[in-house]
Design a protein around this motif. Sequence first.
Motif, PDB file in Angstrom:
ATOM      1  N   TRP A  25       0.828  -1.205   0.000  1.00 41.34           N
ATOM      2  CA  TRP A  25       0.000   0.000   0.000  1.00 41.34           C
ATOM      3  C   TRP A  25       0.866   1.260   0.000  1.00 41.34           C
ATOM      4  CZ3 TRP A  25      -4.339   1.767  -1.470  1.00 41.34           C
ATOM      5  CH2 TRP A  25      -4.825   2.988  -0.992  1.00 41.34           C
ATOM      6  N   TYR A 256     -13.089  -5.473   5.838  1.00 40.40           N
ATOM      7  CA  TYR A 256     -12.508  -4.458   4.960  1.00 40.40           C
ATOM      8  C   TYR A 256     -13.544  -3.851   4.026  1.00 40.40           C
ATOM      9  CZ  TYR A 256      -7.601  -5.605   6.037  1.00 40.40           C
ATOM     10  OH  TYR A 256      -6.380  -5.779   6.639  1.00 40.40           O
ATOM     11  N   LEU A 357      -8.439  -1.291  -0.523  1.00 40.84           N
ATOM     12  CA  LEU A 357      -7.740  -0.343   0.351  1.00 40.84           C
ATOM     13  C   LEU A 357      -8.063   1.098  -0.026  1.00 40.84           C
ATOM     14  CD1 LEU A 357      -4.280  -2.102   0.831  1.00 40.84           C
ATOM     15  CD2 LEU A 357      -6.232  -2.025   2.402  1.00 40.84           C
ATOM     16  N   ARG A 361      -9.262   3.376   2.945  1.00 40.59           N
ATOM     17  CA  ARG A 361      -8.382   4.461   3.394  1.00 40.59           C
ATOM     18  C   ARG A 361      -8.626   5.786   2.690  1.00 40.59           C
ATOM     19  NH1 ARG A 361      -2.857   1.018   4.755  1.00 40.59           N
ATOM     20  NH2 ARG A 361      -3.984  -0.670   5.808  1.00 40.59           N
TER      21      ARG A 361
END
Length: 417
Positions: A25, A256, A357, A361
Amino acid sequence: MELKRVVVTGLGALTPIGNNLEEYWEGLVNGKSGSAPITYFDAEKFKTKFACELKNFDPLDYFDRKEVRRLDRFAQYAIVSSDEAIKDSGIDLNTVDKYRVGVIWGAGIGGLETFQDEVINFAQGDGSPRFNPFFIPKMIADIAPGNISIRHGFMGANYTTVSACASSANAMIDALNNIRLGYSDVIVSGGSEAAVTQAGMGGFNAMHALSTRNESPATASRPFDATRDGFVLGEGGGALILEEYEHAKARGAKIYAELLGGGLSSDAYHMTAPHPEGDGVVAVMKNCLRNAGLKPEDIDAINTHGTSTPLGDVAELKAISKVFGEHAKHININSTKSMTGHLLGAAGAIEAIAAILSIRRGIVPPTINHEHVDENIDPELNLTLNKAQKRDVKIAMSNTFGFGGHNACVVFKKFDE
């Protein structure tokens, strides 16, 4: 029959820009290139002398010498990435019903290095058929999920999907349907590939598929750039723990994202070239939206297949414009292959992880190495060029296409109750 919800509860990544999830990431959001001169063999005589190899990966950090001898690199990558994902998921392997835990994995080629080395050794010998007894078990594509299940005692569904570069996206869709229909509680899914070999590089060079930008390997993977000249071969593995929602909820799992749906289609056009108008890609994205119960305007981000080939990039962006219309201009479109290179059968997995992700995020990784505008690409599309962009991503799509016209598309949603 009411379909069960499927969520993502664990992730693992072994890539050319990071040997675990967090390193991967960080590499993505910082626009790190994984492309460099080949170190695995002398590539001086090859048209392409660079690739996206793993960095600082020592199999002895993960396996004993006996295991290393018995595992092709693609299987090593599968085990390492899946081990990380299983640990990340927090699943108690002592209490889970292992008859309801499966492994559905993707690999486009499998043990290419093993096959190559055994054939070379035979050709250089005296003609006697002396082959390593582990030749076949190391080479076959299905050995990766086999080894994962043996390692952890998982006794549910276990097989490999093979659809070239769409393989691991196919695996995720199979896993989604397996759980949706109530056959499994948990599926370890993803993909791995280790094709940076003489045979791999030579074969793709012969097809004129690879970039030959030997003077600047780090900038060779340049999706959507007018000077792109082919993809950069990559290697590694990516793993996702897909879990039935009520099962995950009951054990208090970290979630997630939710895997809302997947779509499949075929170009039915050419062995290696995409349909110039992207007809198969239009179909796969529509199929995915329909399967997920979504409208085009629901999509916030698309991680494209975006391999940096002259034909493929244009065809995919044409397809996106056709499917999403005016809304296409409001989607963050990117290609993480600009950093990782093309991981073939593992591409769908590591790119799905990037999409997840992004949701988790609130950042969309960039498409790096873009310098020259391609007049064949709509200038109003947001291709997330050269720098990561902050965005509240609620729903993200990931596209993966393979030689043979295989198209696969998955879509993930920010989790809510």
